[in-house]
Scaffold this active site. Structure first.
Site, PDB file in Angstrom:
ATOM      1  N   ARG A   1      -0.263   4.482  -0.505  1.00 28.26           N
ATOM      2  CA  ARG A   1      -1.031   5.723  -0.374  1.00 28.26           C
ATOM      3  C   ARG A   1      -0.670   6.462   0.902  1.00 28.26           C
ATOM      4  NH1 ARG A   1      -6.615   2.770  -0.822  1.00 28.26           N
ATOM      5  NH2 ARG A   1      -5.386   1.393   0.510  1.00 28.26           N
TER       6      ARG A   1
ATOM      7  N   ASP B   1       0.857  -1.185   0.000  1.00 27.71           N
ATOM      8  CA  ASP B   1       0.000   0.000   0.000  1.00 27.71           C
ATOM      9  C   ASP B   1       0.889   1.228   0.000  1.00 27.71           C
ATOM     10  OD1 ASP B   1      -1.941   2.001   0.505  1.00 27.71           O
ATOM     11  OD2 ASP B   1      -3.224   0.497   1.429  1.00 27.71           O
TER      12      ASP B   1
END
Length: 507
Positions: A407, A405
Site C-alpha cells: 500500500r 505490504d
C-alpha cells in the site's frame, strides 16, 4: 560520500563535496557537506541495499527530514529533468526485485547521431522508443504479437525504420533519423518501413504510477521535463556483455558525468507533486452511525478509479483550530464487515470512530482496495491457509511470492489535504505511518495509540506485527506519544529480506 566502509550515501548528483564523519544516533551513517554543514543521513537495511536519505538543514531536526524515503534522492529526479532538457542522457535504475538493471534514457527529439552512437557502444544495442498510445495509433504501429508473453509485460510494437535519408537502418545515423521522426508529431505512418531496427514500445497510461517500468519512466521523464513524451531507452551492459548493476552504474555515471536516478524516485516525485484524487460531488452526504452522525465525502483515484471515503466531524478544516484527530484505515472486509478475530482491523476501526465521536472533531479516511495489506481478498485467504499451517503473517506473504505490504500513502494524504487538514493527531500503532504522511506536507503533532485487546486467534498476528514490523501494542502504552519518538533498534523497520516495512496504513 560514496562506497565508504561498505556504506552507500545516495541521493546527491555530486559527491565530491561530502565528507564521511562517522555514525550518528539511531544507527545512522552520516556525511557532512563541507561547504554548508548540511547533513545527509542514510539508514541501512540488513542487506545494505537501501538507504533513507535526509537533509539535515536544521540542526537536529531529523523528524521532518526522515519522513520521505528515496533511493538516490529527489534532487536526482530534478537533475534528470534538467539533463534531458539539455539533450543529455540519464541513467535510470529499477527495483532490484524486478529487472535490477539500469537504462540509458534520452529524449527522442534530442537523439543526435553522436548520442545514439554513444548508446550503441554502452548498451545491449536493442534501442527502444517509448511512446504514448495516441502516437502509435497515428503511425499505425501495432503490437508485435497478438498475445504478449513477456514476463514483465513490455509492450513491443512492430519495429520500424524511417524511409527518407536512411540506408539499411542499422547505423547510428539511420537510427537517429528514425527516432527523431518517431518524435515528430507531423510524421505519418507512410514515413516508415516495417520491420526495421528501432523497437517502439507502448507506454501505459498513468505511467510509473500504474506500471513501474523503464517504458513508462522514459515517457514520464520527458513529459515532466516539458519535452515531447517520446523517450529513447536501452539497457546498459558491462564490457563483458553482462548486465550493469548499481555499483557498475555508479561508476559508469561518474566516468561519463551522467545523472543517476531511479524509477522508485520518479514514482515518489509524482505522488508528491501530482493530484491523485478527485472529490465526488460538491456536498457531503449525512451518514448517521451508532457512534454519531458524520459528513461522508467520496473520492475517486485518478490512477485506478478506486473510490474511497472520508467520514468527518467538525470539518472541513481549512481554518484550522489546532490539530485534527485522524485515522487512515485500510479496507479489511474480513475484519471490518464480518468481525474476523484473526486481525485487529475491526477493533481499530471501532476505536477510531468512537474517539472522533467523543471529540466531535476528526477524520476517518477509509481506503478501499487495500485488502490484506494490498494483496487482495483471494490472496489473503491463501495466506490464511499458510498461517493455519504455522507461518506468520509476514512469512505467509513471502511464501506466496507476494509483498509484505504494497500500500501507499499518496491518496490518503491528498484526501486529508482536500479536507483542509494541515496539522493532525494520528491514530496509529505503526511507528512508521506518520513518516509517510508527513512526506506529503502534513504535520503530525502527536500519535494516539489505538487500543487493541488481543484474543487467542490474533495473538501471534499482533506479536508478528510488533516484532517484525515495529508496531506498538498495548504493553507499550507507557511510551512517549510524541512524534519525536522513533523505533528502537529492536523495533525493526525492515522485514526479513531487508526490505522496507510498511509506510502505509497497517492492517
Amino acid at each position: 560520500g560514496e562506497n565508504m566502509d561498505s556504506m552507500r550515501c545516495l541521493g546527491f548528483v555530486r559527491c565530491s563535496r561530502w565528507e564521511f564523519c562517522g555514525t550518528g544516533g539511531y544507527g545512522l551513517s552520516r556525511c557532512i557537506d563541507r561547504n554548508s554543514s548540511r547533513w545527509c543521513v542514510g539508514k541501512r537495511s540488513r542487506s545494505m541495499s537501501r538507504w533513507v536519505m535526509v537533509d539535515m538543514a536544521n540542526d537536529g531536526n531529523e523528524e521532518e527530514s526522515r519522513s520521505t524515503e528515496w533511493c538516490f534522492g529527489e534532487r536526482s529526479v530534478v537533475a534528470a529533468f534538467e539533463a534531458l532538457r539539455r539533450g543529455e542522457f540519464v541513467v535510470v535504475t529499477d527495483d532490484q526485485d524486478r529487472e535490477n538493471e539500469g537504462d540509458l534514457i534520452i529524449a527522442a527529439e534530442k537523439a543526435t547521431v553522436d548520442r545514439i552512437a554513444f548508446m550503441v557502444r554502452h548498451t545491449s544495442g536493442v534501442i527502444c522508443v517509448s511512446m504514448e498510445d495516441s502516437d502509435l495509433k497515428r503511425l499505425k504501429l501495432q503490437a508485435m504479437v497478438p498475445q504478449n508473453e513477456d514476463p514483465k509485460g513490455t509492450a513491443f510494437t512492430v519495429t520500424c525504420d524511417y524511409r527518407f535519408g536512411t540506408t539499411t537502418g542499422i547505423s547510428a545515423k539511420d537510427r537517429s533519423l528514425t527516432i527523431r521522426a518517431l518524435a515528430d508529431e507531423t510524421s505519418a505512418a507512410e514515413d516508415f518501413h516495417r520491420p526495421g531496427h528501432i523497437f517502439p514500445l507502448r507506454y501505459r497510461e498513468g505511467g510509473v504510477l500504474k506500471r513501474a517500468g523503464h517504458t513508462e519512466a522514459a515517457v514520464d521523464f520527458c513529459r515532466i521535463a516539458g519535452l515531447r513524451p517520446v523517450g529513447v531507452l536501452c539497457e546498459i551492459v558491462n564490457d563483458d556483455g553482462s548486465m550493469a548493476r548499481v555499483p557498475d552504474l555508479k561508476k559508469f555515471c561518474k566516468e561519463n558525468g551522467l545523472v543517476l536516478t531511479s524509477i522508485a524516485d520518479l514514482v515518489r516525485y509524482r505522488r508528491r507533486s501530482e493530484k491523485l484524487v478527485q472529490r465526488i460531488g460538491d456536498e457531503p452526504a449525512r451518514l448517521p452511525t451508532r457512534y454519531g452522525t458524520f459528513d461522508a465525502y467520496a473520492f475517486r483515484s485518478v490512477l485506478d478509479g478506486e473510490e474511497h471515503l472520508a467520514l468527518v466531524l467538525g470539518g472541513p478544516f481549512h481554518q484550522s483550530l489546532g490539530p485534527v484527530l485522524v485515522r487512515v484505515h485500510s479496507e479489511c472486509c474480513t475484519g471490518d464487515v464480518f468481525g474476523s478475530l484473526r486481525c485487529d482491523c475491526g477493533t481499530q476501526l471501532d476505536f477510531a470512530m468512537r474517539e472522533i465521536a467523543k471529540r466531535q472533531r476528526g477524520v476517518l479516511v477509509y481506503l478501499r482496495g487495500q485488502e490484506g495489506r494490498g494483496i487482495g481478498l483471494g490472496h489473503k485467504m491463501r495466506a490464511y491457509v499458510l498461517q493455519d499451517r504455522g507461518r506468520d503473517t509476514v512469512e505467509a506473504n513471502q511464501d506466496l511470492g507476494l509483498p509484505i505490504d504494497s500500500r501507499e500513502y499518496g491518496v490518503g494524504a491528498q484526501i486529508l489535504s482536500d479536507l483542509g487538514v494541515q496539522e493532525m493527531e494520528l491514530m496509529t500503532n505503526n511507528p512508521l505511518k506518520y513518516r509517510g504522511l508527513a512526506g506529503y506536507g502534513l504535520s503530525i503533532q502527536n500519535r494516539v495509540q489505538v487500543e487493541v485487546t488481543p484474543n487467542p486467534e490474533n495473538m501471534r498476528y499482533l506479536e508478528t506485527k510488533r516484532a517484525k514490523l515495529g508496531h506498538w501494542l498495548n504493553q507499550d502504552n507507557n511510551e512517549s506519544e510524541s512524534t519525536s519518538q522513533l523505533p528502537s533498534d529492536n523495533q525493526s523497520q525492515f522485514d526479513n529480506d531487508g526490505e522496507r516495512s510498511s509506510l502505509i496504513p497497517e492492517e
